[in-house]
Scaffold this motif. Structure first.
Motif, PDB file in Angstrom:
ATOM      1  N   SER A  83      28.497   5.937  67.173  1.00 37.72           N
ATOM      2  CA  SER A  83      27.453   5.004  66.766  1.00 37.72           C
ATOM      3  C   SER A  83      26.105   5.507  67.277  1.00 37.72           C
ATOM      4  N   ARG A  84      25.031   5.002  66.718  1.00 35.53           N
ATOM      5  CA  ARG A  84      23.703   5.434  67.167  1.00 35.53           C
ATOM      6  C   ARG A  84      23.482   5.133  68.651  1.00 35.53           C
ATOM      7  N   PRO A  85      23.819   3.924  69.153  1.00 36.90           N
ATOM      8  CA  PRO A  85      23.631   3.683  70.591  1.00 36.90           C
ATOM      9  C   PRO A  85      24.452   4.629  71.469  1.00 36.90           C
ATOM     10  N   LEU A  86      25.671   4.954  71.054  1.00 41.84           N
ATOM     11  CA  LEU A  86      26.494   5.863  71.853  1.00 41.84           C
ATOM     12  C   LEU A  86      25.934   7.281  71.808  1.00 41.84           C
ATOM     13  N   ALA A  87      25.444   7.696  70.645  1.00 49.30           N
ATOM     14  CA  ALA A  87      24.813   9.017  70.551  1.00 49.30           C
ATOM     15  C   ALA A  87      23.580   9.092  71.443  1.00 49.30           C
ATOM     16  N   ARG A  88      22.842   7.996  71.523  1.00 47.01           N
ATOM     17  CA  ARG A  88      21.660   7.969  72.391  1.00 47.01           C
ATOM     18  C   ARG A  88      22.076   8.093  73.863  1.00 47.01           C
ATOM     19  N   GLN A  89      23.136   7.396  74.253  1.00 46.44           N
ATOM     20  CA  GLN A  89      23.625   7.497  75.629  1.00 46.44           C
ATOM     21  C   GLN A  89      24.080   8.923  75.938  1.00 46.44           C
ATOM     22  N   LEU A  90      24.743   9.555  74.961  1.00 44.98           N
ATOM     23  CA  LEU A  90      25.201  10.933  75.157  1.00 44.98           C
ATOM     24  C   LEU A  90      24.013  11.878  75.315  1.00 44.98           C
ATOM     25  N   ARG A  91      23.007  11.704  74.469  1.00 47.12           N
ATOM     26  CA  ARG A  91      21.807  12.546  74.547  1.00 47.12           C
ATOM     27  C   ARG A  91      21.109  12.387  75.896  1.00 47.12           C
ATOM     28  N   ASN A  92      21.078  11.147  76.400  1.00 48.00           N
ATOM     29  CA  ASN A  92      20.365  10.867  77.654  1.00 48.00           C
ATOM     30  C   ASN A  92      21.179  11.229  78.895  1.00 48.00           C
ATOM     31  N   GLY A  93      22.436  11.637  78.708  1.00 47.57           N
ATOM     32  CA  GLY A  93      23.276  11.970  79.841  1.00 47.57           C
ATOM     33  C   GLY A  93      23.863  10.773  80.543  1.00 47.57           C
ATOM     34  N   ASP A  94      23.811   9.586  79.896  1.00 42.26           N
ATOM     35  CA  ASP A  94      24.357   8.377  80.503  1.00 42.26           C
ATOM     36  C   ASP A  94      25.877   8.298  80.372  1.00 42.26           C
ATOM     37  N   VAL A  95      26.444   9.128  79.505  1.00 39.06           N
ATOM     38  CA  VAL A  95      27.886   9.147  79.299  1.00 39.06           C
ATOM     39  C   VAL A  95      28.300  10.583  79.012  1.00 39.06           C
ATOM     40  N   GLU A  96      29.477  10.963  79.487  1.00 39.61           N
ATOM     41  CA  GLU A  96      30.010  12.291  79.227  1.00 39.61           C
ATOM     42  C   GLU A  96      30.841  12.274  77.949  1.00 39.61           C
ATOM     43  N   PRO A  97      30.976  13.417  77.252  1.00 35.09           N
ATOM     44  CA  PRO A  97      31.742  13.444  75.999  1.00 35.09           C
ATOM     45  C   PRO A  97      33.137  12.843  76.124  1.00 35.09           C
ATOM     46  N   GLU A  98      33.839  13.123  77.219  1.00 34.25           N
ATOM     47  CA  GLU A  98      35.201  12.619  77.375  1.00 34.25           C
ATOM     48  C   GLU A  98      35.239  11.121  77.661  1.00 34.25           C
ATOM     49  N   GLU A  99      34.080  10.521  77.925  1.00 36.69           N
ATOM     50  CA  GLU A  99      34.023   9.092  78.207  1.00 36.69           C
ATOM     51  C   GLU A  99      33.662   8.263  76.979  1.00 36.69           C
ATOM     52  N   THR A 100      33.560   8.897  75.825  1.00 36.39           N
ATOM     53  CA  THR A 100      33.115   8.183  74.624  1.00 36.39           C
ATOM     54  C   THR A 100      34.255   7.626  73.784  1.00 36.39           C
ATOM     55  N   ALA A 101      35.507   7.905  74.130  1.00 34.83           N
ATOM     56  CA  ALA A 101      36.614   7.684  73.199  1.00 34.83           C
ATOM     57  C   ALA A 101      37.274   6.311  73.290  1.00 34.83           C
TER      58      ALA A 101
END
Length: 214
Positions: A83-101
């Motif tokens: 989602s756009r909010p999750l992509a924004r968190q990923l871009r900002n370093g607030d979440v790691e790729p393995e934490e998005t699932a």
């Protein structure tokens, strides 16, 4: 390459609404546009950061004409979207790729036939209203040319978008629509099956926890 996919609101014709407005058309001018689903536009960018920046540039249009803005980042998944909010968190370093699932919604994909004609042939004449006086592309001439509908001006006239711009959003092959999202939580690495209706395929969108539990 990071993909971006915009899914239009039911009452709008997304290709027309974006490509008939100068600011949005210029923001999309350097991308090869595709139409993977009904009433959608998709493109490829160089990174998740570029994808988030593009969505920010288009925010005025997203809030009015777009139901879903999705991002697919290969470093996270080649099949599932963010989602756009999750992509924004990923871009900002607030979440790691393995934490998005963990939190997801699954859309059914329903086949609706062959791909439609390009927007200047089929979509422009059916474009809906909804623009307001704060339209960043508005001009006195454009407002004078618009016919009022439901108390507000309709979309700009079709000739605001050149044929070359509109044709870029065509796509060959079958067309699908996204139907009835099922909100799910991944358990032991697996997602539940989509069971809201019989569909040919599904599309998984990873969500923030806030989106999963509004």
């Amino acid at each position: 390459m990071t993909r971006v996919c915009l899914i239009g609101e039911d009452e709008t014709t997304l290709q027309y609404e974006l490509l008939s407005r100068e600011t949005a058309r210029e923001a999309l001018a350097t991308y090869d546009l595709e139409r993977p689903f009904e009433n959608s536009l998709s493109l490829r960018t160089v990174s998740v950061g570029a994808a988030v920046s593009l969505l920010n540039d288009l925010n005025w249009y997203l809030t009015r004409f777009v139901d879903e803005a999705l991002v697919q980042e290969p470093s996270v998944s080649d099949e599932e979207w963010l989602s756009r909010p999750l992509a924004r968190q990923l871009r900002n370093g607030d979440v790691e790729p393995e934490e998005t699932a963990q939190f997801c919604k699954i859309y059914g994909l329903e086949r609706i036939g062959a791909a439609p004609q390009s927007p200047d042939d089929s979509d422009a004449g059916a474009a809906s209203g909804g623009g307001g006086s704060s339209d960043p592309d508005a001009s006195p001439k454009a407002h004078n040319d618009r016919a009022p509908e439901n108390g507000g001006p309709s979309s700009p006239p079709a000739d605001d978008a050149g044929e070359d711009d509109a044709d870029r959003s065509g796509a060959a092959g079958p067309t699908y629509r996204l139907v009835e999202p099922l909100y799910v939580r991944r358990t032991d690495g697996d997602l539940p099956d989509y069971d809201l209706r019989d569909v040919e395929d599904t599309l998984v969108v990873r969500l923030t926890e806030a989106e999963y539990s509004p």
